[in-house]
Design a protein around this motif. Sequence first.
Motif, mmCIF file in Angstrom:
data_model
loop_
_atom_site.group_PDB
_atom_site.id
_atom_site.type_symbol
_atom_site.label_atom_id
_atom_site.label_comp_id
_atom_site.label_asym_id
_atom_site.label_seq_id
_atom_site.Cartn_x
_atom_site.Cartn_y
_atom_site.Cartn_z
ATOM 1 N N GLN A 74 7.938 5.401 2.380
ATOM 2 C CA GLN A 74 9.412 4.794 2.145
ATOM 3 C C GLN A 74 10.549 5.370 3.032
ATOM 4 O OE1 GLN A 74 10.227 3.757 -2.121
ATOM 5 N NE2 GLN A 74 8.098 4.201 -2.489
ATOM 6 N N GLY A 75 10.111 6.647 3.671
ATOM 7 C CA GLY A 75 11.187 7.045 4.585
ATOM 8 C C GLY A 75 11.768 8.514 3.884
ATOM 9 N N PHE A 76 10.965 9.122 2.868
ATOM 10 C CA PHE A 76 11.490 10.124 2.240
ATOM 11 C C PHE A 76 10.817 11.502 3.169
ATOM 12 C CE2 PHE A 76 12.295 7.504 -1.171
ATOM 13 C CZ PHE A 76 13.692 7.844 -1.517
ATOM 14 N N ASP A 77 11.465 12.455 3.003
ATOM 15 C CA ASP A 77 11.037 13.797 3.458
ATOM 16 C C ASP A 77 10.129 14.050 2.100
ATOM 17 O OD1 ASP A 77 10.113 16.205 4.137
ATOM 18 O OD2 ASP A 77 12.012 16.880 4.285
ATOM 19 N N ALA A 78 9.018 13.711 1.894
ATOM 20 C CA ALA A 78 8.033 13.955 0.774
ATOM 21 C C ALA A 78 7.182 15.216 0.721
ATOM 22 C CB ALA A 78 7.109 12.601 0.698
ATOM 23 N N GLU A 91 4.779 6.517 9.899
ATOM 24 C CA GLU A 91 5.377 5.103 9.904
ATOM 25 C C GLU A 91 6.159 4.931 8.494
ATOM 26 O OE1 GLU A 91 5.141 3.390 12.494
ATOM 27 O OE2 GLU A 91 4.073 5.029 13.275
ATOM 28 N N THR A 92 6.764 3.835 8.268
ATOM 29 C CA THR A 92 7.648 3.372 7.144
ATOM 30 C C THR A 92 7.199 2.106 7.042
ATOM 31 O OG1 THR A 92 9.436 2.931 8.292
ATOM 32 C CG2 THR A 92 9.475 4.871 7.215
ATOM 33 N N PHE A 93 7.413 1.748 5.594
ATOM 34 C CA PHE A 93 6.716 0.231 5.190
ATOM 35 C C PHE A 93 7.197 -0.941 6.263
ATOM 36 C CE2 PHE A 93 5.869 2.444 1.363
ATOM 37 C CZ PHE A 93 4.805 2.014 1.032
ATOM 38 N N TRP A 94 6.859 -1.971 6.329
ATOM 39 C CA TRP A 94 6.740 -2.799 7.494
ATOM 40 C C TRP A 94 8.169 -3.522 7.065
ATOM 41 C CZ3 TRP A 94 5.605 -2.944 12.214
ATOM 42 C CH2 TRP A 94 5.795 -4.168 13.045
ATOM 43 N N PRO A 95 9.181 -3.751 8.105
ATOM 44 C CA PRO A 95 10.267 -4.325 7.940
ATOM 45 C C PRO A 95 10.210 -5.821 7.925
ATOM 46 C CG PRO A 95 10.393 -3.495 10.315
ATOM 47 C CD PRO A 95 9.026 -3.205 9.516
ATOM 48 N N PHE A 96 9.481 -6.494 7.001
ATOM 49 C CA PHE A 96 9.548 -7.803 6.688
ATOM 50 C C PHE A 96 11.214 -8.550 6.672
ATOM 51 C CE2 PHE A 96 5.309 -7.452 5.287
ATOM 52 C CZ PHE A 96 4.631 -8.212 6.231
#
Length: 982
Positions: free
Chosen positions: A115-119, A850-855
Amino acid sequence: MTDTAATPATPATPAPVDYRATLNLPDTPFPMRGDLPKREPAWVKDWNSTDTADNAANSASDSAATLYRRLRAARKGAPLFVLHDGPPYANGKLHIGHALNKVLKDMIVKSKQLQGFDAQYIPGWDCHGLPIENAIEKLHGRKLSRADMQAKSRAYASEQVAQQREDFKRLGVLGDWERPYRTMDFANEAGQIRAFKRVVERGFVYRGLKPVYWCFDCGSSLAEFEIEYADKKSETLDVAFEADDSAALVAAFGLSALPEGKTGFAVIWTTTAWTIPANQALNAHPELSYALVETPKGCLVLAESLVEACLQRFGLEGTVLATAPGKALGGLNFRHPLYDVDAGYRRLSPVYLAEYVSASDGTGIVHAAPAYGVDDFNSCMANGLRYDQILNPVQGNGAYADDFALFGGLHIWKAVPVILDALSNAGRLLATKTITHSYPHCWRHKTPVIYRAAAQWFIRMDEGDGVFTTDKAPKTLRQMALDAIDHTRFYPDNGKARLRDMIANRPDWCISRQRSWGVPVPFFLHKDSGELHPRTLEILDRAAEIVEQGGIEAWSAVTPEAMLGTEGPDGAAHYTKSTDILEVWFDSGSTFWHVLRGSHAHAYPNGAFHAEGPEADLYLEGHDQHRGWFHSSLLLGCALFDRAPYKGLLTHGFATDGQGRKMSKSLGNTVEPQTITNKLGAEIVRLWVASTDYSGDLNIDDKILARVVDAYRRIRNTLRFLLANTSDFDPAVDTVADAELLEIDRWALSRSAELQAEILRHFDAYEFHPVVAKLQVFCSEDLGAFYLDILKDRLYTTAPKSLARRSAQTALWQITHAMLRWMAPFLSFTAEEAWTHFAGAKHQGSIYFETFWPFTTPNEALLAKWARIRAIRELANKEIEAVRTTGQVGASLQATLTITAGADDAALLRSLGADLKFVTITSTATVVDGEALQVLVTPSTATKCERCWHYTDDIGSDPAHPTLCGRCASNLDGAGEVRAVA
């Protein structure tokens, strides 16, 4: 010479054409078989290696870093997400519960990473405490010095951590395995002492003699969260205490005298015969009505409402002489049934008035042994008993002190029949019976525990102040903890009520233990007064410095002379160095302080956990940790900085066998994660965790795992189809603009976008089993049984670079991108493997960059339209199947459809134009206006195309391809077929 006429040449027979070779058949190196046990270890090695080919190719990272470190570099500056690891205990090989816990944590961290976080995920281990001491004693005996115990414990814990770490890595868990935290690391041990100092400064710590849970096997006190309940057999006993002053007794009941020849007795009922020798008082409720009952064995004082039940239990008949409220009995004295003048001893038991007494069972009078019961202790203290007057004959090993009259040297459990005989011989035992009841047990040894008074260090829950308070908290610890619970998110919700009830009703927290392997309570106590040294806060600072340099062993070697000097009233001659340690729940409960704010503060950008105290996004453990780690962390978070150290709490159930039974070696129903991993692959363990509702217990056995394997194969096969059919797709060149995509391809992207929105909502709520279920439905129904089924003709038969084929590939390419990300949190190895084979992807070495696909936003009208088309298609499929069973048609392409439909449905179907036959996978499909929806299926009379297998009337229309339909001929040599965009 004779001329001979030339013989005419025989026309050459056209060479047969292999039309299968002209199809765009899918191809991918991604294998159909997962072969997980063999392939997964290579990925584990790659992820945890600092010298891989991917490192060199990844410009966003250090060229010598593990995948986790490279991910941190890639996400630097992104919003932070921290799942703080509840440390597993460094003792023994991993069981399936460990695997469940760690995989669940890993799935959450990975979903946040995508999801784009620094996890962040820094794994940890709980390394101090009794289980390790027990293991060392089994190996080396019980007579080790403190130094030997500490040295051997540290070495043993290090070995256990190393073993467990490799097993966790093998499960595909990504984390900072190079730099985990261990509560026994010097910095963490020192951090705990500093946290302890802060709790002292805020006025929460005090020393007191109070009954605490005591385990004879541990040889130490236990905290509330170390107690579990199990059935135990006990002897009940009704015991008569003779009145010391008969005149005072009868006066309390408004009588002038007892019947002639009768003696007065107060009768108590208990299930702990071993406490009778330590009795020091009797408790009665001030508002209860008590009766004086004449019986053949004397005049008995009993709760009025219990008279009938008591007499029946005693086997006596009796007459009520008078009644009186409990408050009239206050101050009366009764003689101890065993330590009386006739036995050469003298001990009286005064009656105290106590609200906790009830008439729900027993006799309505409770005997008080203040050393062995909280209510007894509080009642006796409230009535003036001093600490030094409390009888505490039971030693730490469970035996009465050798010099204790009558029962010296006997273990309390073995003393029970001896005590019963002594009471019977004294004529004071009115009844006894064996019962089975729920009783507190040590959760480590599974043995019964007792309450036992001991001088211990406590953290107070309610009002009070410490000697060294310099920064008094604004509220009581209980109030702050209850407030913090209201500001915490719980997954599932019912965890809130459970934790709240525990905090609302818990006693003060006993934090000291009488063991060797743990962080010290670095106090010096005055030899006469027991008071703390006046420089205690300074000593705590110095102790932390010493431990930070040399560990707890360094503190153990420190002498009072070295710390206090030898001169003056504050010198070493007047003080004793405490040998107590902080209990292990203080170790793990304070990790937010000494890990997030201490040993691993470097991991968090901009000192995220320094300003107001550390606060993790999530704590995650089994539901038993409401009384354990969640509980101790909450109390210490509030004690240190007035709030919980977490924003959310997630609890999961336990791993149980296929019948829901607790796993045990005796039942032979244990399941080892290592066995599953070696046989089926860690991916199957991960998918089992992800596909099961963790809010309850999680069943597992071979049959369940077989179903998980089937689910894995279906997902893998779908993924292989997607990869194979995009293998020649270059997104930079071949991507079709949205406006030019065929309508069904636009539908597929809208459906994928709709599903992704649902999946992300589940990920936000830390739910995985709905994601797995929806992914399976998507693969089998949306894709396999519908979209991909329809798509095969277009993918295989149209020209390789045609708009029709590239439109399909454009949709498939985006769906593959999305699906790899959806599955990556739980099918981590498979997603990573597929990522390396995904054509046209700009690889950074891992899917997790990657991050979740930008539909784009789902087209609701399109989704509704195709939902109806799918319903009509399902009706057509049923009708085709019915005709197939008669043998009139074979494959659906041999069928001709005539669909009668109402105006709306007819318009819907006609909007597909010639594509209607491709949607229904038939050779001909026509729409007829009507009222009710009906589908007529008839066998086609046309000829089958050798290449596309459609039945058409234009076979051989191109002489160059006598066995092909015009569409296939055009796709091979001509302009190619045209599919409508809308």
